[in-house]
Motif scaffolding. Structure first.
Motif, PDB file in Angstrom:
ATOM      1  N   ARG A 259      68.413   3.404  -0.228  1.00 59.92           N
ATOM      2  CA  ARG A 259      67.310   4.130  -0.849  1.00 59.92           C
ATOM      3  C   ARG A 259      66.528   3.195  -1.765  1.00 59.92           C
ATOM      4  NH1 ARG A 259      71.985   7.148  -0.965  1.00 59.92           N
ATOM      5  NH2 ARG A 259      71.916   9.259  -0.100  1.00 59.92           N
ATOM      6  N   GLU A 260      65.217   3.344  -1.763  1.00 60.73           N
ATOM      7  CA  GLU A 260      64.349   2.641  -2.703  1.00 60.73           C
ATOM      8  C   GLU A 260      63.699   3.706  -3.583  1.00 60.73           C
ATOM      9  OE1 GLU A 260      64.098  -0.600  -3.138  1.00 60.73           O
ATOM     10  OE2 GLU A 260      65.433  -1.091  -1.447  1.00 60.73           O
ATOM     11  N   ARG A 264      61.240   6.285 -13.173  1.00 60.29           N
ATOM     12  CA  ARG A 264      62.334   6.896 -13.953  1.00 60.29           C
ATOM     13  C   ARG A 264      62.531   8.363 -13.589  1.00 60.29           C
ATOM     14  NH1 ARG A 264      60.743   5.696 -19.482  1.00 60.29           N
ATOM     15  NH2 ARG A 264      59.694   7.724 -19.521  1.00 60.29           N
ATOM     16  N   GLN A 265      61.456   9.076 -13.332  1.00 59.94           N
ATOM     17  CA  GLN A 265      61.573  10.491 -12.964  1.00 59.94           C
ATOM     18  C   GLN A 265      62.346  10.644 -11.665  1.00 59.94           C
ATOM     19  OE1 GLN A 265      60.460  13.253 -14.656  1.00 59.94           O
ATOM     20  NE2 GLN A 265      61.295  14.610 -13.067  1.00 59.94           N
ATOM     21  N   ALA A 266      62.012   9.819 -10.656  1.00 63.77           N
ATOM     22  CA  ALA A 266      62.702   9.905  -9.368  1.00 63.77           C
ATOM     23  C   ALA A 266      64.171   9.489  -9.498  1.00 63.77           C
ATOM     24  CB  ALA A 266      61.992   9.029  -8.339  1.00 63.77           C
ATOM     25  N   LEU A 267      64.464   8.528 -10.367  1.00 61.33           N
ATOM     26  CA  LEU A 267      65.853   8.140 -10.592  1.00 61.33           C
ATOM     27  C   LEU A 267      66.638   9.301 -11.191  1.00 61.33           C
ATOM     28  CD1 LEU A 267      68.113   6.029 -10.660  1.00 61.33           C
ATOM     29  CD2 LEU A 267      67.254   5.318 -12.912  1.00 61.33           C
ATOM     30  N   GLY A 268      66.041   9.972 -12.159  1.00 59.05           N
ATOM     31  CA  GLY A 268      66.698  11.151 -12.728  1.00 59.05           C
ATOM     32  C   GLY A 268      66.940  12.223 -11.683  1.00 59.05           C
ATOM     33  N   ASP A 269      65.976  12.423 -10.773  1.00 56.91           N
ATOM     34  CA  ASP A 269      66.148  13.407  -9.699  1.00 56.91           C
ATOM     35  C   ASP A 269      67.352  13.050  -8.824  1.00 56.91           C
ATOM     36  OD1 ASP A 269      63.898  14.714 -10.609  1.00 56.91           O
ATOM     37  OD2 ASP A 269      62.555  13.844  -9.105  1.00 56.91           O
ATOM     38  N   PHE A 270      67.512  11.743  -8.528  1.00 60.10           N
ATOM     39  CA  PHE A 270      68.647  11.338  -7.690  1.00 60.10           C
ATOM     40  C   PHE A 270      69.966  11.650  -8.377  1.00 60.10           C
ATOM     41  CE2 PHE A 270      71.997   8.371  -6.589  1.00 60.10           C
ATOM     42  CZ  PHE A 270      72.091   8.570  -5.224  1.00 60.10           C
ATOM     43  N   TRP A 271      70.088  11.291  -9.661  1.00 62.27           N
ATOM     44  CA  TRP A 271      71.369  11.521 -10.333  1.00 62.27           C
ATOM     45  C   TRP A 271      71.641  13.016 -10.533  1.00 62.27           C
ATOM     46  CZ3 TRP A 271      74.576   8.130  -9.400  1.00 62.27           C
ATOM     47  CH2 TRP A 271      74.312   6.759  -9.506  1.00 62.27           C
ATOM     48  N   ILE A 272      70.597  13.811 -10.670  1.00 62.12           N
ATOM     49  CA  ILE A 272      70.806  15.260 -10.721  1.00 62.12           C
ATOM     50  C   ILE A 272      71.404  15.750  -9.405  1.00 62.12           C
ATOM     51  CG2 ILE A 272      69.571  17.471 -10.710  1.00 62.12           C
ATOM     52  CD1 ILE A 272      67.752  16.283 -12.896  1.00 62.12           C
TER      53      ILE A 272
END
Length: 359
Positions: A259-260, A264-272
């Motif tokens: 995944r690329e 920061r918002q998209a990174l937070g979405d992934f960890w959620i």
């Protein structure tokens, strides 16, 4: 921004690998006075040593030099597998070379030194062609690109302990296999052979019904403390908003599974989505090291997560099975000490082997 301004200790300068041609890294380097007691002569520093032995084993195919550079009883911990001893490292290397025509390059090497010796975390990128059968299936002739990271403890010229992650999620899917089918087949083979995971223990986020509290260590101004508190807050306290304390808004993250992730918002979405799949996840930061590189300071952490698969997400419908995730992350900082690039690896095939375990 240099290391000392981030609260990191002064130490001898080591070889830099980022954006450096392989030909230059292979070249003989002058003696810099770097303390290398017990190591073979001819290496400028610990980074020079770990690069050259890795290059010799994999690029030059001098597989037998593993016996010269690994302790005879070296344990190797991978996503769902464990081996012990140089002979098993040789066997695994031969199996990989038989299955893949491989071209690799180093991206980062972070390191530290203590009473146990040198600790290195070397991150690399591999492009492979699947030329021979392996545990995933027959040769496909297809090409795939994935990241690997090896954390090694070395002293007296030999590797004594290794933790190894290959992004098998990216590799398996890139070669055209169904990762769920491969994982189910491997899980059945594990059960038939009586193979048990090398890790033990179930998640414990907090005692009783207590809420997870702050990290039980002082938070100083240094970057190691700041990163440790951030990771604890994000993963154990579910404070996804804590990412804003260190991450640039436009951070670029090279995430497991190929995944690329941009921003920061998209990174937070992934960890959620990750924590939704493993809602009782308990995170531990198990090692920290760093390096000063050509385009910024690199921080590297080895971490683990214990959890149960109790939620929906990228790894299928919940199974309730216990899971351990071995993870490694490298972070590149800019002049403002913000994380602008991250590489995070864990083995999704290993996760699925656990969630699909019979019984």
């Amino acid at each position: 921004m240099n290391a000392t301004s981030l609260g990191l200790p002064e130490r001898p300068r080591a070889t830099r690998v980022r954006h450096v041609a392989v030909e230059d890294l292979v070249a003989q380097r002058p003696d810099t006075g770097f303390p290398m007691k017990g190591f073979q002569p001819g290496h400028a520093d610990i980074v020079d040593w770990i690069f050259k032995i890795t290059h010799k084993i994999w690029a030059e195919r001098a597989v037998g030099t593993i016996h010269d550079t690994y302790d005879h009883a070296c344990p190797v911990y991978a996503g769902a597998d464990f081996s012990r001893g140089a002979e098993e490292v040789v066997a695994g290397t031969l199996a990989t070379l038989s299955a893949f025509d491989r071209d690799s390059r180093f991206l980062n090497v972070a390191w530290s030194e203590d009473a146990d010796g040198f600790y290195t975390s070397h991150l690399g990128a591999s492009t492979v062609t699947h030329i021979g059968p392996n545990a995933w299936g027959p040769a496909t002739g297809r090409r795939a690109r994935f990241l690997t990271c090896a954390d090694c403890v070395s002293r007296d010229g030999r590797i004594h302990t290794e933790w190894l992650i290959r992004d098998n999620g990216a590799a398996v899917t890139g070669l055209g296999f169904d990762i769920h089918e491969v994982a189910e087949r491997l899980a059945r083979a594990d059960a038939a052979a009586g193979r048990k995971p090398w890790f033990i223990g179930l998640p414990r986020r907090a005692y009783g019904q207590a809420n997870p509290g702050p990290l039980d260590r002082p938070e100083g101004p240094g970057i190691e403390d700041r990163l440790a508190h951030l990771l604890h807050d994000v993963f154990n306290r579910r404070r996804i908003d804590a990412l804003a304390r260190l991450y640039a808004e436009n951070v670029h993250v090279h995430m497991a599974g190929g995944r690329e992730i941009m921003g920061r918002q998209a990174l937070g979405d992934f960890w959620i989505s990750f924590l939704a799949a493993f809602p009782d996840a308990a995170f531990s930061l198990d090692h920290f090291c760093w390096s000063e590189e050509t385009d910024g300071v690199i921080l590297a952490v080895r971490w683990g997560i214990r959890a149960h698969h109790r939620g929906h997400g990228p790894w299928g419908a919940p199974t309730g099975r216990p899971v351990y995730v071995l993870g490694m992350s490298h972070y590149r900082l800019d002049e403002a000490a913000r994380i602008v690039e991250e590489w995070t690896l864990f083995d999704e095939l290993a996760i699925l082997r656990q969630t699909k375990a019979p019984g």
